[in-house]
Write a protein that holds these residues in place. Structure first.
Motif, short mmCIF file in Angstrom:
data_model
loop_
_atom_site.label_atom_id
_atom_site.label_comp_id
_atom_site.label_asym_id
_atom_site.label_seq_id
_atom_site.Cartn_x
_atom_site.Cartn_y
_atom_site.Cartn_z
N MET A 1 43.26 33.68 34.62
CA MET A 1 44.24 34.48 35.28
C MET A 1 45.46 33.62 35.67
SD MET A 1 41.88 36.79 37.98
CE MET A 1 43.32 37.25 38.89
N PRO B 1 48.25 47.75 40.85
CA PRO B 1 48.26 46.38 41.69
C PRO B 1 49.17 46.12 42.63
CG PRO B 1 47.92 46.30 39.12
CD PRO B 1 48.49 47.70 39.41
N GLY C 1 45.52 38.77 34.26
CA GLY C 1 44.50 38.28 33.57
C GLY C 1 44.89 38.35 32.00
N ARG D 1 45.32 42.37 31.90
CA ARG D 1 45.32 43.25 33.19
C ARG D 1 46.04 42.79 34.18
NH1 ARG D 1 39.52 43.53 35.45
NH2 ARG D 1 39.97 45.00 36.10
N ILE E 1 46.84 42.29 37.97
CA ILE E 1 45.96 42.49 39.22
C ILE E 1 46.69 42.20 40.50
CG2 ILE E 1 43.93 41.14 40.09
CD1 ILE E 1 43.34 40.44 36.86
N ALA F 1 43.94 39.29 45.14
CA ALA F 1 42.62 39.38 44.60
C ALA F 1 42.13 38.30 44.10
CB ALA F 1 42.93 40.37 43.40
N GLU G 1 39.75 35.69 41.76
CA GLU G 1 39.53 35.73 40.42
C GLU G 1 38.18 36.10 40.06
OE1 GLU G 1 40.99 32.20 38.16
OE2 GLU G 1 42.84 31.94 39.59
N SER H 1 36.17 38.01 41.29
CA SER H 1 36.00 39.70 41.38
C SER H 1 36.40 40.29 40.20
CB SER H 1 36.34 40.04 42.38
OG SER H 1 37.92 40.02 42.76
N GLN H 2 36.91 39.64 39.09
CA GLN H 2 37.61 40.36 38.06
C GLN H 2 36.74 40.22 36.71
OE1 GLN H 2 40.45 42.14 38.75
NE2 GLN H 2 40.08 41.31 40.88
N ASP I 1 34.28 43.53 35.32
CA ASP I 1 35.21 44.77 34.73
C ASP I 1 35.97 44.06 33.58
OD1 ASP I 1 34.51 46.26 36.97
OD2 ASP I 1 36.58 45.97 37.71
N THR I 2 35.99 42.87 33.36
CA THR I 2 36.77 42.27 32.31
C THR I 2 35.72 42.41 30.99
OG1 THR I 2 38.11 40.93 33.58
CG2 THR I 2 37.81 40.34 31.03
N ASN J 1 28.24 37.50 39.19
CA ASN J 1 28.75 37.58 37.70
C ASN J 1 27.65 36.99 36.79
OD1 ASN J 1 31.21 38.57 38.75
ND2 ASN J 1 32.17 36.26 38.59
#
Length: 536
Positions: free
Chosen positions: A118, A135, A155, A169, A171, A175, A177, A179-180, A183-184, A210
């Motif tokens: 990101m 976002p 991202g 994405r 974002i 936020a 990093e 936490s993404q 979903d990615t 993760n």
């Protein structure tokens, strides 16, 4: 014309306009151009001469947008562009997924290995009334360290095959990093149409949740361990000469002799067991690969010597000025010593003793703890990689080689913020910012596909001449390719003469052939311009 013919062909192969128009239909009887056409024109603008929205129509007048795309420049005013951004904003995830899947299918991109990271984009303005469906522009931890500005984040997931940014994405600025990642991962599984692949990232790729999610999904990963999670004694205990030498040459060392190049060594370390704060969660066991870089060790040693030298100068300056109006008493001396230790980052090995002499003057003795310096030097150049790749799929050297592809994503972010000019944006709403980020990311996708196709078409040598005045062969980059095509021109037709494409340099003709682009065939008509003049 510049790179417009190449941009138009790659946009057609990606079916960008078709995908957008399918998601954002319009009444064709009242619309001069569709939303898909507007977005394609914006992408072409980013690839040729990035402009703020209110100048795009002026750009279209000077460039062959009408001839290549069949779009009248007046239709690209800022109001029309704004309506197009508003129209696509609710469908950004679908556009991203559909175009990404089309890129994989059309260009045969290998989906077995991906790099994720990101970046942040600092913005001027208050953004006090945001649209909550998109976002959010917020304060965060900007990469450019402009903590006084709000930001939005982007991202990118980039294929190891050609460094193609297939997934992007937008974002929220605040936020985290970490936490993404989940979903990615799911988005990549959907776009790539495969549940298993190798995902590489920085240390923020990993958290207990993760790791557990990637293990459950069958996704493999490699990422560096956070520095604080590894006991320095683990590195100090390693026998460097017994470690495995990795056959890898960094790009920065490519032109150096073997003696001057940095070397890499790896060791299969003890397994790392990641435990959750929740006692009911099962521990996750990972492989830990210890890596030593001689170049990093040299850099860390030089940095330590520089800060010790600067600290020594500061301390000697204080000692010479004891009793002066700068340091009249012990309290002033100790305050300055604390500031030196903090600023020069030598607290771990600076020992000081202060006092007051019989005449009332402050006293100072100081030294550096050589044992502490030696202990730190023993771990110079070491870091650790964590992975769930089994030993029968990758040995420690192969894991390092996988990770060494990660810098490609930094290069793509450099192009995202550089040649494609992500900023300034001149937008008031976070809704339009999110849409414009998608436009710029799609431009980056075309940019990278053009680079990949030229390199593949060149064959094993992967270099060509003609980019510079001196006759040296270089590996073509997207920026070099678009710059070489920038002078491609069209002489407009008149009542007595047809339009003519003017190719003024041999490198242009070669690149068009490698890209399989015919500049005499307009994007919007199944006909050819009658003539093509080659001046090279």
């Amino acid at each position: 014309m510049g790179s417009l013919p190449a941009s138009a062909q790659f946009l057609r192969r990606l079916d960008v306009a078709g995908i957008i128009d399918g998601l954002c239909p319009m009444r064709t009887e009242v619309a001069h151009i569709t939303h898909g056409q507007v977005i394609e024109a914006l992408i072409a603008n980013r690839l040729s001469s990035p402009m703020p929205m209110f100048k795009v129509n002026k750009w279209a007048e000077q460039w062959a947008v009408d001839e290549v795309f069949g779009i009248t420049p007046d239709f690209l005013n800022d109001d029309r562009i704004g309506r197009a951004l508003d129209a696509v904003a609710p469908h950004l995830a679908q556009i991203n997924g559909s175009v990404g899947a089309q890129a994989i299918a059309e260009f045969g991109i290998d989906t077995t290995r991906w790099h994720w990271d990101m970046t942040s984009i600092s913005l001027h303005g208050a953004y006090e009334d945001p649209d909550t469906g998109y976002p959010m522009v917020r304060f965060g931890h900007p990469k450019d360290r402009r903590t006084d500005l709000k930001q939005i984040q982007t991202g990118l997931a980039i294929s190891a095959d050609g460094g193609i940014p297939v997934l992007h994405r937008a974002i929220s600025g605040g936020a985290g990093e970490v936490s993404q990642v989940v979903d990615t991962m799911h988005a990549l599984q959907e776009i790539a149409h495969r549940p298993d692949f190798l995902l590489l990232g920085d240390s923020k790729l990993l958290s207990y949740d993760n790791v557990r999610a990637m293990n459950a999904a069958g996704v493999r990963f490699v990422a560096p361990a956070a520095a604080a999670s590894v006991d320095p004694a683990l590195y100090a205990a390693q026998d460097l000469h017994a470690a495995t030498v990795v056959d890898y040459v960094a790009e920065r060392d490519a032109g150096k002799s073997a003696e001057q190049r940095g070397s890499y060594r790896v060791v299969e370390g003890q397994a790392f067991v990641w435990k959750s704060r929740r006692k009911s969660d099962p521990p996750q066991e990972l492989r830990r690969i210890l890596v030593h870089s001689s170049a990093n060790a040299t850099g860390q040693r030089a940095a330590r010597e520089r800060k010790l030298a600067k600290a020594r100068e500061d301390l000697e300056r204080v000692q010479r000025a004891l009793g002066s109006h700068h340091y009249p008493d012990q309290a002033k001396v100790e305050a300055r010593l604390a500031a030196i230790a903090r600023a020069r980052r030598v607290s771990a090995y600076l020992h000081t003793v202060t006092g007051t002499a019989l005449d009332g003057k402050p006293t100072l003795t100081w030294s550096f703890d050589q044992a502490a310096i030696d202990a730190e030097a023993a771990v110079d150049g070491w870091h650790a990689l964590l992975t769930n790749l089994p030993t029968d799929q990758a040995d420690p050297a192969q894991i390092l080689l996988h990770y060494k592809g990660q810098p490609v994503i930094e290069r793509r972010y450099g192009e995202f913020k550089g040649p494609l000019a992500v900023a300034p944006m001149f937008l008031r709403s976070n809704k339009r910012i999110a849409a414009l980020i998608t436009v710029i990311c799609l431009a980056l996708l075309v940019f990278c596909l053009i680079e990949r196709q030229v390199r593949q078409a060149l064959g094993p040598q992967r270099t060509m001449r003609g980019f510079y005045l001196e006759p040296r062969a270089v590996r073509p980059t997207g920026e070099l390719i678009l710059t070489a095509l920038a002078e491609l021109r069209i002489r407009p037709g008149t009542a007595t003469s047809p339009p003519t494409v003017v190719i003024s340099a041999g490198i242009q003709a070669q690149l068009l052939e490698l890209l399989d682009v015919d500049p005499t065939r307009p994007r919007w008509l199944d006909t050819r311009f009658p003539t093509c003049e080659r001046r090279a």
